[in-house]
Design a protein around this motif. Structure first.
Motif, PDB file in Angstrom:
ATOM      1  N   GLY A   1      24.003  30.479  34.306  1.00 55.34           N
ATOM      2  CA  GLY A   1      25.153  30.914  33.527  1.00 55.34           C
ATOM      3  C   GLY A   1      26.183  31.616  34.391  1.00 55.34           C
ATOM      4  N   VAL A   2      27.303  31.966  33.738  1.00 53.74           N
ATOM      5  CA  VAL A   2      28.430  32.610  34.416  1.00 53.74           C
ATOM      6  C   VAL A   2      28.881  33.797  33.596  1.00 53.74           C
ATOM      7  CG1 VAL A   2      30.887  32.338  35.003  1.00 53.74           C
ATOM      8  CG2 VAL A   2      29.261  30.552  35.624  1.00 53.74           C
ATOM      9  N   CYS A   3      29.181  34.906  34.283  1.00 56.16           N
ATOM     10  CA  CYS A   3      29.892  36.010  33.652  1.00 56.16           C
ATOM     11  C   CYS A   3      30.977  36.478  34.612  1.00 56.16           C
ATOM     12  CB  CYS A   3      28.956  37.151  33.268  1.00 56.16           C
ATOM     13  SG  CYS A   3      28.262  38.051  34.658  1.00 56.16           S
ATOM     14  N   LEU A   4      31.830  37.379  34.157  1.00 55.14           N
ATOM     15  CA  LEU A   4      32.957  37.841  34.958  1.00 55.14           C
ATOM     16  C   LEU A   4      32.764  39.296  35.358  1.00 55.14           C
ATOM     17  CD1 LEU A   4      35.994  36.312  33.000  1.00 55.14           C
ATOM     18  CD2 LEU A   4      34.697  35.319  34.896  1.00 55.14           C
ATOM     19  N   PHE A   5      33.042  39.579  36.626  1.00 55.51           N
ATOM     20  CA  PHE A   5      33.176  40.950  37.096  1.00 55.51           C
ATOM     21  C   PHE A   5      34.664  41.237  37.253  1.00 55.51           C
ATOM     22  CE2 PHE A   5      28.960  41.122  39.749  1.00 55.51           C
ATOM     23  CZ  PHE A   5      28.227  41.055  38.578  1.00 55.51           C
ATOM     24  N   THR A   6      35.082  42.432  36.875  1.00 54.24           N
ATOM     25  CA  THR A   6      36.443  42.885  37.153  1.00 54.24           C
ATOM     26  C   THR A   6      36.323  44.025  38.147  1.00 54.24           C
ATOM     27  OG1 THR A   6      37.064  42.298  34.895  1.00 54.24           O
ATOM     28  CG2 THR A   6      38.625  43.630  36.150  1.00 54.24           C
ATOM     29  N   ASN A   7      36.653  43.742  39.415  1.00 53.19           N
ATOM     30  CA  ASN A   7      36.343  44.645  40.521  1.00 53.19           C
ATOM     31  C   ASN A   7      37.547  45.475  40.936  1.00 53.19           C
ATOM     32  OD1 ASN A   7      33.738  43.466  40.738  1.00 53.19           O
ATOM     33  ND2 ASN A   7      34.541  41.837  42.038  1.00 53.19           N
ATOM     34  N   THR A   8      37.303  46.768  41.140  1.00 57.81           N
ATOM     35  CA  THR A   8      38.275  47.625  41.820  1.00 57.81           C
ATOM     36  C   THR A   8      37.964  47.588  43.321  1.00 57.81           C
ATOM     37  OG1 THR A   8      36.896  49.602  41.665  1.00 57.81           O
ATOM     38  CG2 THR A   8      38.380  49.147  39.817  1.00 57.81           C
ATOM     39  N   PRO A   9      38.902  47.985  44.180  1.00 59.81           N
ATOM     40  CA  PRO A   9      38.641  47.932  45.621  1.00 59.81           C
ATOM     41  C   PRO A   9      37.444  48.765  46.061  1.00 59.81           C
ATOM     42  CG  PRO A   9      40.994  48.138  45.226  1.00 59.81           C
ATOM     43  CD  PRO A   9      40.318  48.311  43.905  1.00 59.81           C
TER      44      PRO A   9
END
Length: 401
Positions: free
Chosen positions: A331-339
């Motif tokens: 499966g796939v999920c999303l990460f929303t990354n800060t620096p």
């Protein structure tokens, strides 16, 4: 981190009742982990709240779906997270009791790596600063207690007895049901077209209606970047692939009673992680190994066969049988990354009636219950019991023009 901090926009301290006679006290955009928890804690305080989500409840397109998310106490990233996860533990158990639903299973957790690596030294630092129970285990000791793990001789493991995993979809559902029971309104499949300041409040326009409120919480994960585009937040959206494997050998070796969650530093600063057997198999993944995507609405959801190869290579020094196991599901999920991979919990620099909620960099779900509570505190009082200075937007040079 257990201190009271006044939000830098102190004028946000206000009465709970809306200044808009037909409006809400607060609107929450995005009803995943952070949004559903925040909606609940706001409603629990007696506010008139509305939650909006562009997708259906329980959708698979963001960061809050699936069967498992790790929770761990001896936090190797930084000791500042420990009080926050301790409060989250308390609130998850409280939510279990009020919802009558099992949400969190404690299995213990093995934090594995070279003795001088980031995972082991960071784990020991948090355990030492907060006087947390833990054990340092040799490969032989690990094998004796958890026989699926066969660590190479140069590795050590720190056992976190309070680690385990959460059921994310059940957690979100419990928060939403509790929010609605406390008077919150939720609207799914209603995309937000725009939000605009409206005096000291906000106006939110969707495909179906226009709503007004005193306060707005942006908790839309990968879609937060567009919702606060004027700030040019340095957020990177990462496509993370995960796998469920079906290893041979004694099945009980992978059950929760004898197989703790784990994080293994297989290269300097890089980890793979995994879980005991779940209904779909034994879940594992390599952290932050995915490609950066420009648009969260256009993500390749199919996982190809080659994507499991880095995971197999990472697992071999610690779980050799699992490393060769066939894939049962992916499966796939999303990460929303800060620096810096720390969160954002801060008021909008141009519109202080708007709270931007926690792009989580792939490690945030465990904190959702506590983040929901502290964000409700910020909205209603302008204060938090936690020091949120590490999560402020001002740590980066952003454009406010």
């Amino acid at each position: 981190m257990n201190v009271t901090t006044v939000a830098k926009d102190t004028h946000l301290q206000s009465e709970h009742r809306s200044k808009h006679t037909q409006g809400h006290d607060a609107i929450v955009i995005g009803l995943g982990a952070m949004g559903s928890a925040t909606l609940f804690h706001l409603a629990r305080r007696g506010l008139r709240v509305l939650g909006l989500d562009q997708f259906s409840q329980g959708h698979q397109l963001g960061s809050s779906h699936g069967d498992s998310r790790i929770i761990r106490e001896t936090y190797f990233e930084h000791p500042l997270y420990v009080p926050l996860v301790q409060r989250a533990h308390e609130l998850w158990r409280e939510l279990e009791e009020t919802s009558g639903t099992s949400l969190m299973k404690i299995t213990g957790g093995l934090m594995i790596g070279p003795s001088d690596g980031m995972v082991v030294t960071g784990t020991l630092r948090s355990a030492g600063e907060h006087r947390l129970p833990h054990e340092v285990l040799t490969p032989a000791q690990v094998y004796e207690r958890f026989p699926a793990f066969q660590l190479e001789p140069h590795l050590v493991a720190v056992l976190d007895p309070r680690a385990g995993y959460l059921d994310p979809e059940a957690c979100n559902r419990a928060h939403l049901e509790a929010a609605r029971a406390a008077g919150a309104e939720t609207r799914f499949e209603e995309p937000v077209l725009e939000w605009t300041p409206d005096g000291e409040g906000v106006r939110v326009r969707t495909r179906g209606a226009t709503y007004t409120a005193n306060r707005l919480v942006l908790a839309a994960g990968a879609w937060n970047r567009d919702l606060a585009s004027e700030l040019r937040l340095p957020l990177a959206i990462e496509r993370q692939s995960v796998f469920w494997l079906e290893p041979g050998g004694p099945a009980e070796s992978y059950e929760a009673e004898s197989f703790p969650i784990y994080a293994y530093e297989y290269k300097s600063g890089q980890i793979c992680y995994g879980f005991p057997r779940l209904p779909r198999g034994v879940k594992a993944s390599v952290m932050h190994s995915g490609e950066t995507v420009r648009d969260p609405d256009h993500v390749e959801r199919k996982v190809n066969d080659a994507e499991v190869k880095p995971l197999r290579a990472a697992l071999r020094p610690v779980l050799p049988q699992l490393a060769e196991a066939p894939v049962s599901e992916r499966g796939v999920c999303l990460f929303t990354n800060t620096p810096d991979h720390d969160f954002i919990i801060d008021f909008h620099q141009l519109h202080p009636q708007v709270l931007i909620s926690s792009p989580c960099s792939g490690h945030g779900f465990k904190f959702a219950s506590a983040i929901g509570e502290l964000q409700a505190e910020l909205i209603t009082t302008g204060k938090s019991r936690f020091d949120l200075s590490p999560f402020r937007i001002e740590r980066w040079p952003t454009s406010k023009d």
